[in-house]
Write a protein that holds these residues in place. Structure first.
Motif, PDB file in Angstrom:
ATOM      1  N   PHE A  25       0.828  -1.209   0.000  1.00 13.72           N
ATOM      2  CA  PHE A  25       0.000   0.000   0.000  1.00 13.72           C
ATOM      3  C   PHE A  25       0.865   1.263   0.000  1.00 13.72           C
ATOM      4  O   PHE A  25       0.481   2.286  -0.563  1.00 13.72           O
ATOM      5  N   HIS A  26       2.032   1.185   0.623  1.00 15.70           N
ATOM      6  CA  HIS A  26       2.925   2.345   0.686  1.00 15.70           C
ATOM      7  C   HIS A  26       3.525   2.662  -0.677  1.00 15.70           C
ATOM      8  O   HIS A  26       3.583   3.837  -1.088  1.00 15.70           O
ATOM      9  N   ASN A  27       3.970   1.648  -1.400  1.00 11.32           N
ATOM     10  CA  ASN A  27       4.781   1.866  -2.598  1.00 11.32           C
ATOM     11  C   ASN A  27       4.063   2.614  -3.725  1.00 11.32           C
ATOM     12  O   ASN A  27       4.605   3.585  -4.262  1.00 11.32           O
ATOM     13  N   PRO A  28       2.839   2.215  -4.141  1.00  9.29           N
ATOM     14  CA  PRO A  28       2.175   2.991  -5.208  1.00  9.29           C
ATOM     15  C   PRO A  28       1.785   4.395  -4.767  1.00  9.29           C
ATOM     16  O   PRO A  28       1.747   5.312  -5.586  1.00  9.29           O
ATOM     17  N   ALA A  29       1.500   4.573  -3.464  1.00  6.17           N
ATOM     18  CA  ALA A  29       1.188   5.918  -2.967  1.00  6.17           C
ATOM     19  C   ALA A  29       2.401   6.821  -3.141  1.00  6.17           C
ATOM     20  O   ALA A  29       2.274   7.987  -3.558  1.00  6.17           O
ATOM     21  N   PHE A  30       3.581   6.295  -2.842  1.00  3.37           N
ATOM     22  CA  PHE A  30       4.804   7.069  -3.027  1.00  3.37           C
ATOM     23  C   PHE A  30       5.097   7.292  -4.506  1.00  3.37           C
ATOM     24  O   PHE A  30       5.377   8.416  -4.937  1.00  3.37           O
ATOM     25  N   ALA A  31       5.032   6.215  -5.298  1.00  2.00           N
ATOM     26  CA  ALA A  31       5.388   6.308  -6.723  1.00  2.00           C
ATOM     27  C   ALA A  31       4.508   7.297  -7.463  1.00  2.00           C
ATOM     28  O   ALA A  31       4.987   8.031  -8.343  1.00  2.00           O
ATOM     29  N   SER A  32       3.240   7.356  -7.122  1.00  2.00           N
ATOM     30  CA  SER A  32       2.310   8.240  -7.837  1.00  2.00           C
ATOM     31  C   SER A  32       2.295   9.659  -7.280  1.00  2.00           C
ATOM     32  O   SER A  32       1.655  10.543  -7.856  1.00  2.00           O
ATOM     33  N   SER A  33       2.995   9.901  -6.177  1.00  2.00           N
ATOM     34  CA  SER A  33       3.044  11.242  -5.592  1.00  2.00           C
ATOM     35  C   SER A  33       4.159  12.102  -6.156  1.00  2.00           C
ATOM     36  O   SER A  33       4.083  13.332  -6.133  1.00  2.00           O
ATOM     37  N   LEU A  34       5.209  11.472  -6.657  1.00  2.00           N
ATOM     38  CA  LEU A  34       6.417  12.210  -7.014  1.00  2.00           C
ATOM     39  C   LEU A  34       6.170  13.250  -8.097  1.00  2.00           C
ATOM     40  O   LEU A  34       6.745  14.338  -8.064  1.00  2.00           O
ATOM     41  N   ILE A  35       5.303  12.945  -9.053  1.00  2.00           N
ATOM     42  CA  ILE A  35       5.039  13.885 -10.140  1.00  2.00           C
ATOM     43  C   ILE A  35       4.424  15.175  -9.603  1.00  2.00           C
ATOM     44  O   ILE A  35       4.707  16.269 -10.095  1.00  2.00           O
ATOM     45  N   TYR A  36       3.584  15.088  -8.558  1.00  2.00           N
ATOM     46  CA  TYR A  36       2.993  16.280  -7.952  1.00  2.00           C
ATOM     47  C   TYR A  36       4.023  17.047  -7.123  1.00  2.00           C
ATOM     48  O   TYR A  36       3.974  18.269  -7.036  1.00  2.00           O
ATOM     49  N   ILE A  37       4.939  16.324  -6.508  1.00  2.00           N
ATOM     50  CA  ILE A  37       5.904  16.947  -5.605  1.00  2.00           C
ATOM     51  C   ILE A  37       6.962  17.738  -6.362  1.00  2.00           C
ATOM     52  O   ILE A  37       7.353  18.834  -5.963  1.00  2.00           O
ATOM     53  N   VAL A  38       7.463  17.191  -7.495  1.00  2.00           N
ATOM     54  CA  VAL A  38       8.571  17.848  -8.197  1.00  2.00           C
ATOM     55  C   VAL A  38       8.155  18.487  -9.510  1.00  2.00           C
ATOM     56  O   VAL A  38       8.878  19.335 -10.045  1.00  2.00           O
ATOM     57  N   GLY A  39       7.011  18.080 -10.082  1.00  2.00           N
ATOM     58  CA  GLY A  39       6.601  18.631 -11.367  1.00  2.00           C
ATOM     59  C   GLY A  39       7.260  17.908 -12.521  1.00  2.00           C
ATOM     60  O   GLY A  39       8.269  17.207 -12.371  1.00  2.00           O
ATOM     61  N   LYS A  40       6.683  18.078 -13.713  1.00  2.00           N
ATOM     62  CA  LYS A  40       7.182  17.360 -14.884  1.00  2.00           C
ATOM     63  C   LYS A  40       8.599  17.761 -15.273  1.00  2.00           C
ATOM     64  O   LYS A  40       9.375  16.941 -15.763  1.00  2.00           O
ATOM     65  N   ASP A  41       8.953  19.008 -15.055  1.00  2.00           N
ATOM     66  CA  ASP A  41      10.269  19.482 -15.480  1.00  2.00           C
ATOM     67  C   ASP A  41      11.405  18.814 -14.719  1.00  2.00           C
ATOM     68  O   ASP A  41      12.523  18.706 -15.231  1.00  2.00           O
ATOM     69  N   GLN A  42      11.144  18.361 -13.490  1.00  2.00           N
ATOM     70  CA  GLN A  42      12.194  17.783 -12.651  1.00  2.00           C
ATOM     71  C   GLN A  42      12.019  16.283 -12.420  1.00  2.00           C
ATOM     72  O   GLN A  42      12.796  15.688 -11.671  1.00  2.00           O
ATOM     73  N   ILE A  43      11.044  15.667 -13.064  1.00  2.00           N
ATOM     74  CA  ILE A  43      10.736  14.274 -12.742  1.00  2.00           C
ATOM     75  C   ILE A  43      11.861  13.322 -13.152  1.00  2.00           C
ATOM     76  O   ILE A  43      12.147  12.346 -12.451  1.00  2.00           O
ATOM     77  N   GLN A  44      12.530  13.582 -14.273  1.00  2.00           N
ATOM     78  CA  GLN A  44      13.615  12.684 -14.689  1.00  2.00           C
ATOM     79  C   GLN A  44      14.776  12.753 -13.714  1.00  2.00           C
ATOM     80  O   GLN A  44      15.315  11.721 -13.288  1.00  2.00           O
ATOM     81  N   ARG A  45      15.166  13.958 -13.322  1.00  2.00           N
ATOM     82  CA  ARG A  45      16.282  14.112 -12.391  1.00  2.00           C
ATOM     83  C   ARG A  45      15.927  13.522 -11.021  1.00  2.00           C
ATOM     84  O   ARG A  45      16.751  12.848 -10.389  1.00  2.00           O
ATOM     85  N   ALA A  46      14.697  13.779 -10.560  1.00  2.00           N
ATOM     86  CA  ALA A  46      14.285  13.266  -9.246  1.00  2.00           C
ATOM     87  C   ALA A  46      14.225  11.741  -9.246  1.00  2.00           C
ATOM     88  O   ALA A  46      14.684  11.090  -8.297  1.00  2.00           O
TER      89      ALA A  46
END
Length: 422
Positions: free
Chosen positions: A137-158
């Motif tokens: 339950f933890h893993n998909p919640a984390f994986a799907s949150s990153l795009i909101y946290i860093v934005g599309k411009d920084q998603i590859q680097r993050a």
């Protein structure tokens, strides 16, 4: 699209493009990054401590296989369900509650180690099943949150940065776990894992609220309707569908080959304990190097679908060359390439998913891919293990390399959207 849905979509795009340009100034990302690192370290630490206790207490390989099967079944059954839950509810609260729950359950494992007697094994199985479920339950919640946290411009680097750190954190957890068991014993070491998850929960709490999003009207439905809608989305979305086919297909051979490689190192190359440890360390070093290259290139990395295709097509021949080598030190560059190639493929396709898949569906997409991988990889591991005992690890690794080459070629040829992705 009606006006409300259009407003929601525009609002979501604003959120995804409004993050700070530098990750160093993104407070939410830094706290989540720290928490994730601790969580991964704790998982590596936990696996070593549990494995050591089970083997020294029962002396049974079947007992270890039972624990592995629990984790695989948990991933298979819960992956898509957990992903749907992550898309419906507050992802930060899911991560926070699952960290706390894992900390409490692992404290229960320490109690079993200390006080358990006749029924200790069954208590341990129950607790490990719950810990594995909490991780699902933890893993998909984390994986799907990153795009909101860093934005599309920084998603590859993050994504690349987190893959590097996760690899190193897992290594640190394995190393620290072995040292802790030797110095403090099993129960005290397990308490250390519980503390790691508590600190991880504190990091998630300190991160503050994640950037909010609005659900489209057509998504405001019941849980099972959401679940089915997510599967339908994966079938119709070219990138989600392609990655859902590619990753489980490739990982069947890759994961099985890692197990056969270990057997090959001991039985054919006659590796000493020091050499065996060195070879095991080279794979994550290769992985970290590949992820680091992607992070360094950033937006300069173009024709990403071609990079993925080349990585997948080169993986099989590299394994076949490795199978033909009969000396530990000659194998080092090919062992390094295992990790490097895997990083190039998996990091880029993860970035593809986080960039191209609608953020509202990412929990379901990542959860479904996890379920498919949990179904496929045990088959490869079991078959490779059986045939390695019968025909030799070098032959089985050669056949795995050949199978990986054929599957990669089929995927690259038919998954055109993935191959041509820029």
């Amino acid at each position: 699209m009606n006006s409300d849905a259009l407003v929601a979509t525009q609002s979501q795009e604003t959120v995804l493009h409004s993050q700070p340009k530098s990750l160093l100034y993104n407070r939410t990302f830094l706290w989540i990054y720290a928490g994730s690192t601790l969580s991964i370290t704790g998982e590596g630490f936990h696996s070593i401590v549990i494995g050591y206790w089970v083997l020294t207490t029962t002396g049974s390989a079947k007992a270890m296989m039972t624990i592995m099967l629990i984790q695989m079944i948990s991933g298979l059954v819960l992956g898509s369900i957990a992903g749907t839950l992550a898309d419906r509810y507050n992802r930060r609260m899911i991560m926070l509650s699952m960290d706390i729950l894992r900390a409490l359950l692992i404290a229960g494992v320490a109690a079993v180690f200390t006080f358990g007697e006749g029924n200790a094994w069954w208590w341990l199985i129950a607790l490990l099943a719950l810990i594995s479920a909490a991780s699902q339950f933890h893993n998909p919640a984390f994986a799907s949150s990153l795009i909101y946290i860093v934005g599309k411009d920084q998603i590859q680097r993050a994504t690349s940065l987190m893959q590097i750190t996760d690899t190193l954190a897992r290594l640190a957890g394995l190393s620290l776990g072995g040292a802790a068991v030797a110095i403090f014993g099993g129960p005290a070491s397990v308490i250390g894992v519980s503390v790691a998850f508590i600190i991880s929960a504190c990091c998630v709490s300190m991160s503050g609220s994640f950037p909010k999003h609005e659900r489209l009207d057509e998504e405001k439905m019941g849980f099972w309707a959401d679940f089915k809608h997510g599967l339908s989305y994966i079938r119709t979305h070219s990138i989600a569908r392609s990655v859902s086919i590619l990753l489980p297909s490739i990982m069947v051979f890759f994961v099985a080959s890692m197990m056969v490689f270990q057997v090959l190192a001991v039985t054919v190359w006659q590796a000493t304990p020091w050499q065996f440890g060195m070879l095991e360390a080279i794979i994550p070093i290769g992985y970290a190097s590949g992820a680091g290259l992607i992070a360094f290139m950033g937006s300069k990395l173009v024709k990403r679908g071609l990079w993925v295709s080349l990585a997948m097509l080169l993986a099989g021949p590299n394994l076949m060359l490795l199978a033909s080598i009969h000396h530990v030190y000659l194998s080092i560059p090919f062992v390094f390439l295992i990790g490097f190639i895997l990083a190039i493929g998996t990091v880029i396709v993860t970035v593809m998913l986080r960039t191209e898949v609608n953020a509202e569906y990412q929990g379901r997409v990542f959860g479904t891919i996890g379920s498919l991988s949990s179904l496929a990889t045990p088959v490869g591991i079991i078959l490779s293990g059986v045939f390695s005992d019968l025909y030799g690890a070098d032959l089985v690794l050669m056949l795995n390399g050949l199978g990986l080459t054929l599957v990669a070629a089929i995927c690259v040829y038919f998954l055109k959207e993935l191959r041509k992705y820029d």
